[in-house]
Design an enzyme around this catalytic site. Structure first.
Site, short mmCIF file in Angstrom:
data_model
loop_
_atom_site.label_atom_id
_atom_site.label_comp_id
_atom_site.label_asym_id
_atom_site.label_seq_id
_atom_site.Cartn_x
_atom_site.Cartn_y
_atom_site.Cartn_z
N SER A 24 0.83 -1.21 0.00
CA SER A 24 0.00 0.00 0.00
C SER A 24 0.86 1.25 0.00
O SER A 24 0.35 2.36 -0.04
CB SER A 24 -0.94 0.01 1.20
OG SER A 24 -0.21 -0.09 2.41
N ASN A 111 -2.26 -1.90 13.12
CA ASN A 111 -3.72 -1.71 13.03
C ASN A 111 -4.17 -0.42 13.70
O ASN A 111 -5.01 0.31 13.16
CB ASN A 111 -4.44 -2.92 13.63
CG ASN A 111 -4.13 -4.19 12.86
OD1 ASN A 111 -3.54 -4.13 11.78
ND2 ASN A 111 -4.51 -5.34 13.41
N HIS A 157 -40.03 22.23 -11.05
CA HIS A 157 -40.14 21.35 -12.23
C HIS A 157 -39.48 21.99 -13.45
O HIS A 157 -39.84 21.69 -14.58
CB HIS A 157 -41.60 21.03 -12.58
CG HIS A 157 -42.43 20.64 -11.39
ND1 HIS A 157 -42.61 19.33 -11.01
CD2 HIS A 157 -43.10 21.39 -10.49
CE1 HIS A 157 -43.37 19.29 -9.92
NE2 HIS A 157 -43.69 20.53 -9.58
N SER A 278 -14.11 24.71 -28.65
CA SER A 278 -14.27 23.49 -29.44
C SER A 278 -13.19 23.45 -30.51
O SER A 278 -12.81 24.49 -31.06
CB SER A 278 -15.66 23.51 -30.09
OG SER A 278 -15.67 22.71 -31.26
N LYS A 284 -17.77 28.26 -30.18
CA LYS A 284 -18.12 27.67 -28.89
C LYS A 284 -17.33 28.23 -27.70
O LYS A 284 -16.12 28.37 -27.75
CB LYS A 284 -17.92 26.15 -28.93
CG LYS A 284 -18.83 25.39 -29.84
CD LYS A 284 -20.31 25.63 -29.59
CE LYS A 284 -20.82 24.97 -28.33
NZ LYS A 284 -20.82 23.52 -28.42
N ASN A 286 -17.55 26.87 -24.04
CA ASN A 286 -18.25 25.80 -23.32
C ASN A 286 -18.00 25.83 -21.81
O ASN A 286 -16.90 26.16 -21.37
CB ASN A 286 -17.80 24.44 -23.87
CG ASN A 286 -18.32 24.20 -25.28
OD1 ASN A 286 -19.40 24.65 -25.64
ND2 ASN A 286 -17.52 23.51 -26.08
N GLU A 291 -19.31 21.45 -16.11
CA GLU A 291 -19.69 20.08 -16.49
C GLU A 291 -18.85 19.06 -15.73
O GLU A 291 -19.35 18.02 -15.29
CB GLU A 291 -19.51 19.88 -17.99
CG GLU A 291 -20.49 20.68 -18.82
CD GLU A 291 -20.09 20.69 -20.29
OE1 GLU A 291 -20.58 19.83 -21.03
OE2 GLU A 291 -19.27 21.53 -20.68
N TYR A 318 -9.66 -6.12 12.95
CA TYR A 318 -9.01 -5.66 11.71
C TYR A 318 -9.04 -6.76 10.65
O TYR A 318 -8.83 -7.93 10.92
CB TYR A 318 -7.55 -5.27 11.99
CG TYR A 318 -6.83 -4.85 10.72
CD1 TYR A 318 -6.94 -3.56 10.23
CD2 TYR A 318 -6.07 -5.77 9.99
CE1 TYR A 318 -6.32 -3.18 9.05
CE2 TYR A 318 -5.45 -5.40 8.80
CZ TYR A 318 -5.57 -4.11 8.34
OH TYR A 318 -4.96 -3.74 7.16
N GLN A 323 -7.46 -1.98 4.06
CA GLN A 323 -6.42 -1.23 3.34
C GLN A 323 -7.00 -0.58 2.07
O GLN A 323 -6.45 0.40 1.57
CB GLN A 323 -5.28 -2.18 2.97
CG GLN A 323 -4.15 -1.55 2.21
CD GLN A 323 -2.98 -2.49 2.05
OE1 GLN A 323 -2.34 -2.86 3.03
NE2 GLN A 323 -2.71 -2.92 0.83
N LYS A 326 -8.24 3.64 1.79
CA LYS A 326 -7.54 4.94 1.67
C LYS A 326 -7.65 5.58 0.30
O LYS A 326 -7.96 6.77 0.19
CB LYS A 326 -6.08 4.76 2.09
CG LYS A 326 -5.90 5.02 3.56
CD LYS A 326 -4.68 4.37 4.10
CE LYS A 326 -4.97 3.31 5.13
NZ LYS A 326 -5.53 2.07 4.72
#
Ligand code: ARG
Length: 459
Positions: A24, A111, A157, A278, A284, A286, A291, A318, A323, A326
Site C-alpha cells: 500500500s 492496526n 419542475h 471546441s 463555442k 463551453n 460540467e 481488523y 487497506q 484509503k
C-alpha cells in the site's frame, strides 16, 4: 531472519507477486507526516511511562524528524517489499539509529497506527475543506453587492414558478454549503478520537498512557473499545459521505448555471478563464469546468459506495480489506477540494445578464400565486381563489397577455372583491415585495439575511 518486520515465523520468502498485490506504500505514503507525528507522540509517551529512557526517546524523535525531512525533500527510497508507509519509516529509523529504533513499535500495532494516521489525515482534510467551503460561501455572499435588486424567475419542475431576488438564490447556496460545514464539524468529533493503544485488537500489556498521546496529538478523546477501534472505518466513511453531499450540492449548482449559460436561458455570462472551446466549432465557449464539477460527483459517490460495500460483511476486528479504504477517501477529498477551488472564483466572476433576464421576466405568470393570495386576503377560501385565478390565467394565456395587462373588469368579473388593488401585487416587482414570511424572498428579509451571513462569515 526474514527481511520482513513480521518475518520470524516464516520459513519461505514472500512471492513477489504477493508483494506487489499487498503493498500500500504506493498510495499510503501520503500519510507520512501523520505517521511521523503519531510515532513521535507514541515515543514520548513510552519514555514518560518508563518503557524508553530519555536518551532513547531523543534518538527516536530526532531520527523520525530527519526521516520526515528526507521524505519531504523527495530523498527517501520507499520500498515496496516493506509494504506500507509505516514499515518503511520504521525500517529507516532502525537503519539510522540502530537497535533503539526497534523499540518504537512497543505497545502498538500497525492496526491502531494506520487508524491513528488516517484519522489525523482526515482531520486535517476536514479543516482544509471547511476553509474552501467558507471561501465559496464568501464568493456567493460577495455577489449580493453587485446583484442587489436583480429579480430572477424561480422554478419548480424547471417551469417558471414565482419571482425571487438573485440574492435569495445566492443565499440558498450559502445555506446548503453551511449544512455541509456543519456535517464536517460533526464528523470531525468522531474522527477526533484516538485509537492508538488498541494495539492489534485487544489492547496491550505494556503500561501505556493513551491520554498522554491523545493530548499531544490534540485528540478530543480515546476510542473506548479496542475491538471496535481496530475494525472501525465509519469515521472515514462518514467523511466520504460529507464529501458526497458537498459534491451533490456543487453538481446541482453547476447544472443550474450550465442551463443559465445556454442561449435559451441566457441568464449568465461565465468568466472565459473558466470556459474552454471546441476544436471544430469556432463559436463555442463551453462550460466545461461546470460540467466536470457535475461529472466528478459520480466518482465521489462511487467512492462512497465502494467504501460501504468494502466494510459491509467484515467480522471483528481488523481485516486487510480495510487497506482498500484509503485510495477511495483520498480520491474523494482530492476531487472535492479541486472542485471547490474552481467553484469559488467562478461564482465570484460570473455576470448576470440583466437585460436578457429582464426582457422575459414578466413571462410565465410568476405573479399568479401572489394574486391568488391577494384574493385570499379578501376572505376567499384558498381552493376557490386557486380555481378563480387559474381561470384568469387561462384567459390571459388565450389573449397572449400578462395578468397585469388585463383590464380591471376582467378581474372584477372573476370575483367582485378584485378591484384596482390587483395592480399593486401584479408584476414581478410588486410580487416580490408582497412576500412577507420569514425565509421568503421579501427584499427586507433578504437584506436581513445578508447581514446575518456577513456576520457569520466574518473572519
Ligand atoms: N497497510 C495496512 C492498512 O492500510 C496496515 C497493515 C496492517 N496489516 C496487518 N497485517 N495487520 O490497513
Amino acid at each position: 531472519m526474514s527481511d520482513k518486520p513480521w518475518g520470524g515465523v516464516f520459513e519461505s520468502a514472500t512471492d513477489e507477486r504477493v508483494e506487489e498485490f499487498t503493498e500500500s506504500v504506493s498510495f499510503d505514503r501520503r500519510l507520512y507526516e501523520h505517521d511521523i507525528r503519531g510515532s513521535i507522540a507514541h515515543a514520548r509517551m513510552l519514555a514518560e511511562v518508563g518503557v524508553l529512557t530519555a536518551d532513547e526517546r531523543k534518538q527516536i524523535v530526532s531520527g523520525l524528524t530527519a526521516i520526515g525531512d528526507a521524505i519531504a525533500a523527495g530523498k527517501f527510497p520507499f520500498k515496496r517489499e516493506l509494504e506500507d508507509v509505516h514499515m518503511n519509516i520504521e525500517r529507516a529509523l532502525v537503519e539510522r539509529i540502530g537497535d533503539i529504533g526497534r523499540k518504537l513499535h512497543t505497545g502498538r500495532s500497525r492496526n491502531d497506527q494506520v487508524s491513528t494516521d488516517f484519522r489525523l489525515w482526515v482531520r486535517d482534510e476536514i479543516d482544509a475543506i471547511d476553509r474552501r467551503l467558507k471561501g465559496l460561501q464568501h464568493a456567493f455572499l460577495t455577489r449580493t453587492e453587485k446583484d442587489s435588486g436583480v429579480i430572477l424567475p424561480g422554478y419548480t419542475h424547471l417551469q417558471r414558478a414565482q419571482p425571487v431576488l438573485a440574492n435569495h438564490y445566492w443565499l440558498a447556496y450559502c445555506e446548503k454549503f453551511d449544512r455541509d460545514r456543519q456535517r464536517l464539524a460533526d464528523c470531525r468529533k468522531r474522527v477526533n478520537q484516538l485509537p492508538l493503544g488498541t494495539a492489534a485488537m485487544a489492547g496491550t500489556t505494556v503500561p501505556i498512557n493513551r491520554e498522554l498521546v491523545a493530548k499531544e496529538l490534540a485528540f478530543e478523546g480515546l476510542v473506548a473499545n479496542s475491538l471496535d477501534s481496530s475494525s472501525d472505518r465509519d469515521f472515514a466513511i462518514e467523511f466520504a459521505f460529507c464529501l458526497s453531499m458537498i459534491a451533490t450540492h456543487l453538481s446541482g449548482w453547476a447544472e443550474e448555471w450550465i442551463l443559465w449559460a445556454t442561449t435559451e436561458f441566457n441568464f449568465i455570462k461565465l468568466p472565459q478563464q473558466f470556459c474552454t472551446g471546441s476544436s471544430i466549432m469556432p463559436q463555442k465557449i463551453n462550460p466545461d469546468v461546470l460540467e466536470l464539477i457535475r461529472g466528478k460527483t459520480a466518482r465521489v459517490d462511487g467512492n462512497l459506495t465502494s467504501l460501504l460495500v468494502l466494510v459491509k460483511s467484515l467480522p471483528l476486528a481488523y481485516n486487510r480489506d480495510l487497506q482498500e479504504d484509503k485510495e477511495r477517501v483520498f480520491d474523494s477529498a482530492d476531487t472535492v477540494r479541486a472542485c471547490l477551488e474552481l467553484a469559488a472564483p467562478l461564482v465570484a466572476d460570473a455576470e448576470l445578464k440583466r437585460e436578457s433576464i429582464e426582457a422575459r421576466l414578466e413571462d410565465g405568470y410568476l405573479d399568479a400565486t401572489t394574486l391568488m393570495e391577494h384574493l385570499i386576503h379578501k376572505g376567499v377560501p384558498q381552493r376557490t381563489a386557486h380555481e378563480l385565478i387559474g381561470k384568469l390565467v387561462g384567459a390571459a394565456m388565450k389573449r397572449g397577455e400578462r395578468l397585469s395587462d388585463l383590464p380591471v373588469d376582467f378581474f372584477t368579473s372573476a370575483h367582485e372583491s378584485l378591484d384596482e388593488s390587483v395592480y399593486d401585487v401584479l408584476g414581478v416587482e410588486n410580487a416580490v415585495k408582497a412576500f412577507c414570511s420569514t425565509g421568503s424572498t421579501n427584499p427586507a428579509k433578504v437584506e436581513e439575511q445578508i447581514a446575518v451571513w456577513k456576520d457569520r462569515l466574518r473572519d
